[in-house]
Write a protein that holds these residues in place. Structure first.
Motif, PDB file in Angstrom:
ATOM      1  N   ASP A 363      -7.651  40.664  44.800  1.00 22.65           N
ATOM      2  CA  ASP A 363      -6.767  40.137  45.828  1.00 22.65           C
ATOM      3  C   ASP A 363      -5.317  40.262  45.348  1.00 22.65           C
ATOM      4  O   ASP A 363      -5.046  40.275  44.129  1.00 22.65           O
ATOM      5  CB  ASP A 363      -7.110  38.673  46.111  1.00 22.65           C
ATOM      6  CG  ASP A 363      -6.312  38.117  47.277  1.00 22.65           C
ATOM      7  OD1 ASP A 363      -6.461  38.646  48.397  1.00 22.65           O
ATOM      8  OD2 ASP A 363      -5.542  37.158  47.072  1.00 22.65           O
ATOM      9  N   LEU A 364      -4.379  40.344  46.283  1.00 20.91           N
ATOM     10  CA  LEU A 364      -2.978  40.488  45.910  1.00 20.91           C
ATOM     11  C   LEU A 364      -2.373  39.209  45.346  1.00 20.91           C
ATOM     12  O   LEU A 364      -1.386  39.267  44.603  1.00 20.91           O
ATOM     13  CB  LEU A 364      -2.153  40.928  47.126  1.00 20.91           C
ATOM     14  CG  LEU A 364      -1.928  42.429  47.322  1.00 20.91           C
ATOM     15  CD1 LEU A 364      -1.131  42.696  48.578  1.00 20.91           C
ATOM     16  CD2 LEU A 364      -1.205  43.032  46.107  1.00 20.91           C
ATOM     17  N   ALA A 365      -2.924  38.068  45.674  1.00 21.53           N
ATOM     18  CA  ALA A 365      -2.288  36.810  45.262  1.00 21.53           C
ATOM     19  C   ALA A 365      -2.078  36.720  43.751  1.00 21.53           C
ATOM     20  O   ALA A 365      -0.967  36.392  43.297  1.00 21.53           O
ATOM     21  CB  ALA A 365      -3.085  35.617  45.784  1.00 21.53           C
ATOM     22  N   ARG A 397       7.593  43.839  46.386  1.00 18.21           N
ATOM     23  CA  ARG A 397       6.564  44.705  46.942  1.00 18.21           C
ATOM     24  C   ARG A 397       5.420  44.801  45.952  1.00 18.21           C
ATOM     25  O   ARG A 397       5.630  45.013  44.757  1.00 18.21           O
ATOM     26  CB  ARG A 397       7.110  46.111  47.223  1.00 18.21           C
ATOM     27  CG  ARG A 397       6.091  47.038  47.896  1.00 18.21           C
ATOM     28  CD  ARG A 397       6.637  48.457  48.077  1.00 18.21           C
ATOM     29  NE  ARG A 397       5.788  49.249  48.961  1.00 18.21           N
ATOM     30  CZ  ARG A 397       4.676  49.880  48.571  1.00 18.21           C
ATOM     31  NH1 ARG A 397       4.274  49.810  47.296  1.00 18.21           N
ATOM     32  NH2 ARG A 397       3.960  50.573  49.453  1.00 18.21           N
ATOM     33  N   ALA A 398       4.199  44.630  46.438  1.00 16.99           N
ATOM     34  CA  ALA A 398       3.013  44.771  45.596  1.00 16.99           C
ATOM     35  C   ALA A 398       1.976  45.573  46.350  1.00 16.99           C
ATOM     36  O   ALA A 398       1.799  45.394  47.566  1.00 16.99           O
ATOM     37  CB  ALA A 398       2.455  43.407  45.207  1.00 16.99           C
ATOM     38  N   ALA A 399       1.302  46.475  45.648  1.00 15.41           N
ATOM     39  CA  ALA A 399       0.293  47.334  46.277  1.00 15.41           C
ATOM     40  C   ALA A 399      -0.896  47.462  45.342  1.00 15.41           C
ATOM     41  O   ALA A 399      -0.744  47.745  44.150  1.00 15.41           O
ATOM     42  CB  ALA A 399       0.880  48.720  46.571  1.00 15.41           C
ATOM     43  N   LEU A 400      -2.091  47.267  45.890  1.00 17.38           N
ATOM     44  CA  LEU A 400      -3.313  47.436  45.123  1.00 17.38           C
ATOM     45  C   LEU A 400      -3.707  48.905  45.077  1.00 17.38           C
ATOM     46  O   LEU A 400      -3.519  49.648  46.052  1.00 17.38           O
ATOM     47  CB  LEU A 400      -4.451  46.635  45.747  1.00 17.38           C
ATOM     48  CG  LEU A 400      -4.303  45.112  45.761  1.00 17.38           C
ATOM     49  CD1 LEU A 400      -5.484  44.484  46.494  1.00 17.38           C
ATOM     50  CD2 LEU A 400      -4.203  44.569  44.346  1.00 17.38           C
ATOM     51  N   VAL A 401      -4.250  49.332  43.938  1.00 13.75           N
ATOM     52  CA  VAL A 401      -4.851  50.658  43.841  1.00 13.75           C
ATOM     53  C   VAL A 401      -6.137  50.651  44.666  1.00 13.75           C
ATOM     54  O   VAL A 401      -6.929  49.701  44.574  1.00 13.75           O
ATOM     55  CB  VAL A 401      -5.145  51.009  42.373  1.00 13.75           C
ATOM     56  CG1 VAL A 401      -5.945  52.296  42.271  1.00 13.75           C
ATOM     57  CG2 VAL A 401      -3.842  51.110  41.589  1.00 13.75           C
ATOM     58  N   PRO A 402      -6.370  51.660  45.510  1.00 12.11           N
ATOM     59  CA  PRO A 402      -7.600  51.669  46.328  1.00 12.11           C
ATOM     60  C   PRO A 402      -8.843  51.468  45.465  1.00 12.11           C
ATOM     61  O   PRO A 402      -9.014  52.115  44.432  1.00 12.11           O
ATOM     62  CB  PRO A 402      -7.582  53.049  46.981  1.00 12.11           C
ATOM     63  CG  PRO A 402      -6.128  53.414  47.044  1.00 12.11           C
ATOM     64  CD  PRO A 402      -5.518  52.823  45.806  1.00 12.11           C
ATOM     65  N   GLN A 557     -13.864  40.603  56.446  1.00  8.47           N
ATOM     66  CA  GLN A 557     -14.172  42.015  56.259  1.00  8.47           C
ATOM     67  C   GLN A 557     -12.912  42.867  56.096  1.00  8.47           C
ATOM     68  O   GLN A 557     -12.977  44.094  56.083  1.00  8.47           O
ATOM     69  CB  GLN A 557     -14.986  42.531  57.451  1.00  8.47           C
ATOM     70  CG  GLN A 557     -16.342  41.869  57.584  1.00  8.47           C
ATOM     71  CD  GLN A 557     -17.144  42.434  58.740  1.00  8.47           C
ATOM     72  OE1 GLN A 557     -16.872  43.531  59.243  1.00  8.47           O
ATOM     73  NE2 GLN A 557     -18.151  41.687  59.181  1.00  8.47           N
ATOM     74  N   LEU A 558     -11.765  42.200  55.933  1.00  3.19           N
ATOM     75  CA  LEU A 558     -10.487  42.895  55.810  1.00  3.19           C
ATOM     76  C   LEU A 558      -9.812  42.523  54.493  1.00  3.19           C
ATOM     77  O   LEU A 558     -10.121  41.486  53.895  1.00  3.19           O
ATOM     78  CB  LEU A 558      -9.564  42.530  56.977  1.00  3.19           C
ATOM     79  CG  LEU A 558     -10.104  42.804  58.382  1.00  3.19           C
ATOM     80  CD1 LEU A 558      -9.178  42.179  59.425  1.00  3.19           C
ATOM     81  CD2 LEU A 558     -10.248  44.308  58.619  1.00  3.19           C
ATOM     82  N   ALA A 559      -8.909  43.351  54.066  1.00  3.52           N
ATOM     83  CA  ALA A 559      -8.147  43.075  52.844  1.00  3.52           C
ATOM     84  C   ALA A 559      -6.721  43.562  53.012  1.00  3.52           C
ATOM     85  O   ALA A 559      -6.483  44.652  53.557  1.00  3.52           O
ATOM     86  CB  ALA A 559      -8.792  43.762  51.640  1.00  3.52           C
ATOM     87  N   VAL A 560      -5.780  42.759  52.576  1.00  2.00           N
ATOM     88  CA  VAL A 560      -4.371  43.170  52.540  1.00  2.00           C
ATOM     89  C   VAL A 560      -4.140  43.894  51.212  1.00  2.00           C
ATOM     90  O   VAL A 560      -4.355  43.326  50.134  1.00  2.00           O
ATOM     91  CB  VAL A 560      -3.439  41.956  52.650  1.00  2.00           C
ATOM     92  CG1 VAL A 560      -1.977  42.393  52.526  1.00  2.00           C
ATOM     93  CG2 VAL A 560      -3.660  41.231  53.966  1.00  2.00           C
ATOM     94  N   ILE A 561      -3.720  45.164  51.274  1.00  4.77           N
ATOM     95  CA  ILE A 561      -3.539  45.947  50.047  1.00  4.77           C
ATOM     96  C   ILE A 561      -2.071  46.189  49.720  1.00  4.77           C
ATOM     97  O   ILE A 561      -1.756  46.603  48.604  1.00  4.77           O
ATOM     98  CB  ILE A 561      -4.287  47.289  50.132  1.00  4.77           C
ATOM     99  CG1 ILE A 561      -3.757  48.144  51.295  1.00  4.77           C
ATOM    100  CG2 ILE A 561      -5.779  47.065  50.271  1.00  4.77           C
ATOM    101  CD1 ILE A 561      -4.252  49.584  51.260  1.00  4.77           C
ATOM    102  N   VAL A 562      -1.163  45.931  50.667  1.00  3.38           N
ATOM    103  CA  VAL A 562       0.270  46.091  50.413  1.00  3.38           C
ATOM    104  C   VAL A 562       1.017  44.949  51.089  1.00  3.38           C
ATOM    105  O   VAL A 562       0.734  44.613  52.251  1.00  3.38           O
ATOM    106  CB  VAL A 562       0.817  47.435  50.936  1.00  3.38           C
ATOM    107  CG1 VAL A 562       2.338  47.509  50.726  1.00  3.38           C
ATOM    108  CG2 VAL A 562       0.138  48.610  50.265  1.00  3.38           C
TER     109      VAL A 562
END
Length: 614
Positions: A363-365, A397-402, A557-562
């Motif tokens: 998770d981004l948190a 700005r934060a972004a998760l690697v897929p 069923q969703l995820a915030v990635i950026v």
């Protein structure tokens, strides 16, 4: 830890000498970054003076490694005070491109002299030890601590090499002891005027010897603050001269007085005894020898020291109310200018682990939290932000690697993309360490912020509140409203929901932001505004709620990635904070959501979020 010491009786044959290996079962190892000598590291690991100095350093300094790398000590002994060599020594030190950051008057005794030279005096003669006691206890000493520019070799070794040998015949003209000896009649090898710590480990240990706990922590704090204390040092020199009789340390005059039977104080005994004494046993070797530049160059060629995960960084450094909220465990400045940090992600945090969906997805948190804590470390420990500075977030700005999975241990690589007098722009890479030492890429982030004094912050706050028709006193937040279920906004606990009264019109969601100052996940300590982490969480929840309606899928069923945010203003706690989330793009399952927060028509934060199927 390595190192072996042999303890044998005088009559025992070498082959029968018992040996003792000092290892991890005895004490925590001394990091290699503190000494290039393995034997010294082994001995210091079980040395209580070193451990006292090290414990206090770790509790006081945000970045002990850099602090030790750039600081050196010069202990000017009573012969330098009586012989009036202090100003010359200070001037010489300043000429080495040094800044004096601490100056302390000290009194040595027979215990401190033996502690200082404990690992060398196994070869010292009894006569030499007695004369050194006489010299060291003849009056006060002056300890100077100086900061030098960064270099491949630690500041301690640079100053130690420039100090010069105890043997006058082996000194160079540019060395400190040659300079001080040349200010009067030639003196014996015992009268050397100055002692220096050879390596960072010696500095730590000698602080443990020379300073008691409160004074040691105070001096460490002076090193962290880094203020130029040359003026205080010169005033202290003048005080020492006022309360210490001068002596020319003349061997000729001492001989004449001895012949007349009228020796002068301790100094005639020191001068004459030092000239005649045999300093050491020629057939024995000291436990710890000197260190060379070549040994440090070899050490620097080794891999950078591993990051530690066995304790957290000081909680005040990362602006937390206590250790429980600290995720970072270590930090070190890398040779390429980056700062490497270690962190451990929590497994049962009420907010950071509040994700209802199954699986091992990240998770981004917690990434946002790590970025924020890392930014404080760089600001305070590496770029001079005062301890009491107030901080303003400008962009994050934060972004998760897929496909990134949650890891327990994380390495953060932080670089400064722009440094200002009162702020930084930073770039971060986050790497999970659970699957190997090299690290698995997890996320990236950029962060821009500035800092200011308390008075400047209060002035900025008053001006901002006036735009909303608010006075200086902060009122009680309005906690009323109809709240969506936690699962509808991607959380499990209802107390982490920060949106109220959500409404959906095709493509657009509106809501109120309601943050509870009693929520420890969002308010680790009291705040006079809506923190940036709370606004980022509100944007995350709004993006999930809106995308859930847009795609007709449960938020789980969703995820915030950026999350990409700008912060032109400050959110007030005691006036309505509106939230608008608009679907701006849908690219085959990757949905872009623009989220805006405003109070009285004034935008305080704008966020772009990217949402995908989990």
């Amino acid at each position: 830890m390595t190192g072996t010491t042999a303890l044998a009786g005088a009559s025992e044959a070498p082959a029968e000498a018992p040996e003792m290996t000092i290892g991890g079962e005895h004490a925590e190892p001394v990091p290699a970054a503190l000494s290039a000598l393995p034997g010294k590291r082994a001995l210091f690991a079980v040395d209580s003076y070193f451990r006292d100095g090290w414990d206090d350093l770790m509790a006081t300094a945000p970045d002990p490694w850099t602090l030790l790398d750039v600081h050196a000590t010069v202990l000017l002994t009573p012969d330098a005070v009586a012989g009036r060599r202090l100003e010359a020594a200070l001037d010489w030190l300043l000429a080495q491109d040094a800044v004096v950051v601490a100056a302390e008057a000290l009194r040595l005794d027979r215990h401190s002299t033996r502690a200082l030279w404990w690992y060398q005096w196994n070869v010292a003669t009894r006569e030499h030890r007695a004369l050194t006691d006489l010299l060291a206890t003849a009056g006060e000493s002056l300890l100077l601590v100086a900061r030098l520019p960064r270099a491949p070799i630690p500041a301690t070794l640079r100053i130690s090499q420039r100090k010069g040998s105890a043997d006058p015949s082996r000194r160079e003209r540019w060395q400190l002891r040659h300079l001080l000896a040349g200010l009067g009649e030639p003196v014996s090898g015992l009268v050397t005027f100055a002692h220096t710590a050879d390596e960072p480990a010696d500095l730590v240990r000698e602080f443990g010897i020379l300073l008691d706990g409160p004074d040691r922590r105070r001096v460490y704090a002076d090193l962290v603050a880094g203020r130029d204390r040359e003026t205080e040092a010169r005033a202290l020199i003048a005080d020492l001269y006022r309360r210490t009789p001068a002596d020319d340390l003349s061997r000729t005059a001492a001989r004449e007085r001895a012949e007349l039977g009228t020796p002068a104080g301790p100094w005639d005994g020191v001068v004459l005894g030092g000239a005649a004494a045999t300093p050491c046993l020629s057939d024995k070797a000291p436990l710890v020898t000197g260190v060379t530049t070549a040994q440090w160059e070899h050490l620097k060629a080794q891999p950078w020291r591993p990051l530690r995960f066995d304790r957290t960084l000081p909680y005040r450094l990362v602006h937390k109310a206590g250790p429980a909220g600290v995720l970072l465990t270590d930090q070190v400045a890398a040779p390429d200018g980056a700062v490497l940090l270690a962190g451990e992600l929590p497994t049962a945090h009420r907010y950071l682990n509040d994700v209802p969906r199954s699986g091992s997805g990240l998770d981004l948190a917690p990434i946002l939290e790590l970025a924020g804590q890392s930014a404080y470390v760089l600001a305070h420990a590496h770029h001079g932000a005062p301890d009491d500075a107030r901080f303003a977030l400008r962009g994050l700005r934060a972004a998760l690697v897929p496909g990134a999975c949650a890891h327990r241990r994380v390495r953060i690589e932080a670089t400064v993309t722009e440094a200002r007098r009162d702020g930084l722009d930073l770039a971060f890479g986050f790497f999970g360490l659970d699957e190997g030492a090299d690290g698995v890429p997890l996320a990236t982030a950029t962060l821009s912020f500035s800092w200011m004094s308390e008075s400047a912050w209060q002035a900025e706050r008053l001006e901002g509140r006036a735009r909303h028709g608010l006075g200086a006193e902060i009122g009680v937040p309005d906690m009323s409203g109809t709240f969506p279920s936690a699962r509808a906004v991607g959380r499990s606990h209802d107390d982490n929901v920060v949106l109220a009264d959500p409404l959906w019109r095709p493509g657009t969601m509106t809501a109120r932001v309601v943050v509870d100052p009693a929520n420890p996940g969002l308010f680790d300590q009291p705040q006079d505004h809506v923190p940036g982490v709370a606004l980022m969480e509100a944007a995350r929840q709004a993006a999930l709620w809106a995308t859930s309606r847009h795609l007709a899928l449960p938020a789980g069923q969703l995820a915030v990635i950026v999350l990409d945010s700008g912060h032109p203003g400050v959110g007030e706690l005691d006036t309505a904070l509106s939230c608008t989330a608009r679907i701006v793009a849908d690219r085959g399952g990757k949905v872009a959501v623009a989220v805006s927060f405003a109070q009285d028509g004034i935008e305080v934060c704008a966020v772009t979020a990217e949402v995908v199927r989990a």
